[in-house]
Scaffold this motif. Structure first.
Motif, mmCIF file in Angstrom:
data_model
loop_
_atom_site.group_PDB
_atom_site.id
_atom_site.type_symbol
_atom_site.label_atom_id
_atom_site.label_comp_id
_atom_site.label_asym_id
_atom_site.label_seq_id
_atom_site.Cartn_x
_atom_site.Cartn_y
_atom_site.Cartn_z
ATOM 1 N N HIS A 43 0.828 -1.205 0.000
ATOM 2 C CA HIS A 43 0.000 0.000 0.000
ATOM 3 C C HIS A 43 0.861 1.253 0.000
ATOM 4 C CE1 HIS A 43 -3.454 2.540 0.794
ATOM 5 N NE2 HIS A 43 -2.823 3.055 1.852
ATOM 6 N N LEU A 44 1.937 1.243 0.796
ATOM 7 C CA LEU A 44 2.847 2.388 0.825
ATOM 8 C C LEU A 44 3.525 2.589 -0.506
ATOM 9 C CD1 LEU A 44 4.222 4.606 2.469
ATOM 10 C CD2 LEU A 44 5.919 2.918 3.211
ATOM 11 N N LEU A 45 3.882 1.493 -1.182
ATOM 12 C CA LEU A 45 4.500 1.575 -2.509
ATOM 13 C C LEU A 45 3.545 2.210 -3.504
ATOM 14 C CD1 LEU A 45 6.858 0.805 -4.376
ATOM 15 C CD2 LEU A 45 5.808 -1.432 -4.660
ATOM 16 N N ARG A 46 2.263 1.830 -3.444
ATOM 17 C CA ARG A 46 1.257 2.410 -4.348
ATOM 18 C C ARG A 46 1.081 3.899 -4.080
ATOM 19 N NH1 ARG A 46 -2.455 -0.486 -2.841
ATOM 20 N NH2 ARG A 46 -2.119 -2.261 -4.216
ATOM 21 N N MET A 47 1.082 4.292 -2.785
ATOM 22 C CA MET A 47 0.924 5.696 -2.440
ATOM 23 C C MET A 47 2.114 6.509 -2.901
ATOM 24 S SD MET A 47 -2.010 6.057 -1.079
ATOM 25 C CE MET A 47 -1.809 7.692 -0.408
ATOM 26 N N VAL A 48 3.333 5.951 -2.762
ATOM 27 C CA VAL A 48 4.531 6.672 -3.215
ATOM 28 C C VAL A 48 4.500 6.875 -4.711
ATOM 29 C CG1 VAL A 48 7.026 6.478 -3.474
ATOM 30 C CG2 VAL A 48 5.956 5.975 -1.282
ATOM 31 N N PHE A 49 4.049 5.881 -5.453
ATOM 32 C CA PHE A 49 3.969 6.009 -6.913
ATOM 33 C C PHE A 49 2.974 7.099 -7.300
ATOM 34 C CE2 PHE A 49 2.086 4.768 -11.000
ATOM 35 C CZ PHE A 49 3.240 4.755 -11.789
ATOM 36 N N ILE A 50 1.817 7.152 -6.599
ATOM 37 C CA ILE A 50 0.809 8.171 -6.917
ATOM 38 C C ILE A 50 1.345 9.567 -6.607
ATOM 39 C CG2 ILE A 50 -1.481 9.029 -6.299
ATOM 40 C CD1 ILE A 50 -2.293 6.122 -5.784
ATOM 41 N N VAL A 51 1.996 9.697 -5.448
ATOM 42 C CA VAL A 51 2.561 11.007 -5.080
ATOM 43 C C VAL A 51 3.634 11.425 -6.064
ATOM 44 C CG1 VAL A 51 3.892 12.199 -3.317
ATOM 45 C CG2 VAL A 51 1.992 10.754 -2.648
ATOM 46 N N HIS A 52 4.451 10.450 -6.531
ATOM 47 C CA HIS A 52 5.493 10.760 -7.502
ATOM 48 C C HIS A 52 4.898 11.283 -8.802
ATOM 49 C CE1 HIS A 52 8.182 9.504 -10.853
ATOM 50 N NE2 HIS A 52 9.069 10.132 -10.089
ATOM 51 N N GLN A 53 3.809 10.650 -9.280
ATOM 52 C CA GLN A 53 3.158 11.115 -10.498
ATOM 53 C C GLN A 53 2.589 12.515 -10.325
ATOM 54 O OE1 GLN A 53 3.057 9.663 -13.483
ATOM 55 N NE2 GLN A 53 4.347 7.995 -12.759
ATOM 56 N N ARG A 54 1.979 12.772 -9.165
ATOM 57 C CA ARG A 54 1.411 14.104 -8.933
ATOM 58 C C ARG A 54 2.501 15.162 -8.878
ATOM 59 N NH1 ARG A 54 -3.331 12.986 -4.348
ATOM 60 N NH2 ARG A 54 -4.661 11.680 -5.689
ATOM 61 N N CYS A 55 3.653 14.826 -8.271
ATOM 62 C CA CYS A 55 4.759 15.781 -8.197
ATOM 63 C C CYS A 55 5.271 16.113 -9.600
ATOM 64 C CB CYS A 55 5.880 15.206 -7.332
ATOM 65 S SG CYS A 55 5.480 15.119 -5.589
ATOM 66 N N VAL A 56 5.394 15.108 -10.448
ATOM 67 C CA VAL A 56 5.872 15.347 -11.814
ATOM 68 C C VAL A 56 4.898 16.240 -12.574
ATOM 69 C CG1 VAL A 56 6.368 14.235 -14.015
ATOM 70 C CG2 VAL A 56 7.213 13.230 -11.902
ATOM 71 N N ARG A 57 3.588 15.975 -12.437
ATOM 72 C CA ARG A 57 2.597 16.815 -13.109
ATOM 73 C C ARG A 57 2.626 18.242 -12.588
ATOM 74 N NH1 ARG A 57 -2.593 12.642 -12.971
ATOM 75 N NH2 ARG A 57 -1.665 11.037 -14.346
ATOM 76 N N HIS A 58 2.761 18.380 -11.250
ATOM 77 C CA HIS A 58 2.803 19.723 -10.666
ATOM 78 C C HIS A 58 4.025 20.486 -11.156
ATOM 79 C CE1 HIS A 58 2.236 22.914 -7.772
ATOM 80 N NE2 HIS A 58 3.473 22.744 -7.345
ATOM 81 N N LEU A 59 5.183 19.832 -11.202
ATOM 82 C CA LEU A 59 6.389 20.497 -11.669
ATOM 83 C C LEU A 59 6.270 20.880 -13.136
ATOM 84 C CD1 LEU A 59 9.133 18.349 -9.920
ATOM 85 C CD2 LEU A 59 8.535 20.713 -9.416
#
Length: 249
Positions: free
Chosen positions: A7-23
């Motif tokens: 579950h933590l791995l899935r959350m990290v992947f989602i946060v990583h995608q959101r960070c890339v989109r935000h940047l």
């Protein structure tokens, strides 16, 4: 623990995608702002140059070709400035994206290592916890002293109380593992210390001891095999060639 790590791995992947989109959106906005600023600066320069050209034209009565040449020169300077700014923005965007991707990959690899170690390791803190809890639940003394509805958990100061305190150590080139967790019943609670030793045939339990909280102090020894596990390290001595003298009465 494996479910939590996935579950933590899935959350990290989602946060990583959101960070890339935000940047990416931030960099795009910055490019638009720089473009507008350059366009405004070019317009100001163009107007000032037009006024200067008009004054020069009135004084020298030159032809309109001079104004056209000035306009072309300004266009070339503006194009050069925009090109340099775009290169700088693109380089910054590439560097930020590369940093985010490398950091995300590092976190993903670490979590993947933790998950795989849980699957393929012969002994882990979670497996030791499950083994010790089975033996504690089977012992009749625990229900008499701790009470009913006995439950075990990790660090009480953690958010989910699932983090198990564990310490691998080595003595005389032999691997050991100590796991500490908490148990609680309707009557009393305590701290469980479980120590394992790695032998030729695999991991063996040295002891499982519950240290009771509160008053009166005490402990419950669920299992203690130190006299057997520690005896394996003693050297084998051959007494066949030793002669014993008999005492004369």
């Amino acid at each position: 623990n494996t479910t939590n790590l996935l579950h933590l791995l899935r959350m990290v992947f989602i946060v990583h995608q959101r960070c890339v989109r935000h940047l990416a959106s931030q960099v795009h906005l910055q490019i638009e702002r720089n473009s507008r600023l350059l366009l405004h600066t070019s317009c100001v320069r163009y107007n000032s140059s037009q006024q200067g050209d008009r004054k020069i034209a009135e004084k020298k009565q030159s032809s309109s070709d001079h104004s056209v040449s000035v306009f072309e020169r300004l266009n070339k300077e503006e194009t050069k400035a925009v090109t340099v700014t775009q290169k700088v923005v693109e380089n910054a965007k590439t560097s930020v994206n590369l940093f985010v991707i490398i950091g995300g990959c590092g976190i993903v690899l670490y979590l993947a290592y933790m998950v795989l170690s849980e699957f393929f390791s012969n002994v882990s803190p979670s497996s030791v916890f499950k083994m010790a809890m089975k033996k504690i639940m089977k012992d009749e003394r625990t229900s008499l002293i701790l009470g009913d509805k006995i439950k075990g958990y990790g660090d009480p100061n953690s958010r989910t109380r699932k983090r198990l305190e564990h310490q691998p150590y080595m003595v005389a080139d032999v691997d050991y593992l100590r796991v500490i967790f908490h148990v609680e019943g309707t009557k009393r609670s305590g701290v469980v210390s479980c120590d394992l030793k790695k032998s030729k045939n695999g991991w063996k339990t040295r002891y499982i001891i519950i240290k009771l909280d509160g008053f009166p102090p005490g402990k419950i020894t669920i299992e203690d095999n130190r006299h057997e596990t520690d005896a394996e390290d003693l050297p084998d001595i051959d007494y066949s060639d030793v002669a014993f003298s008999e005492e004369n009465e």
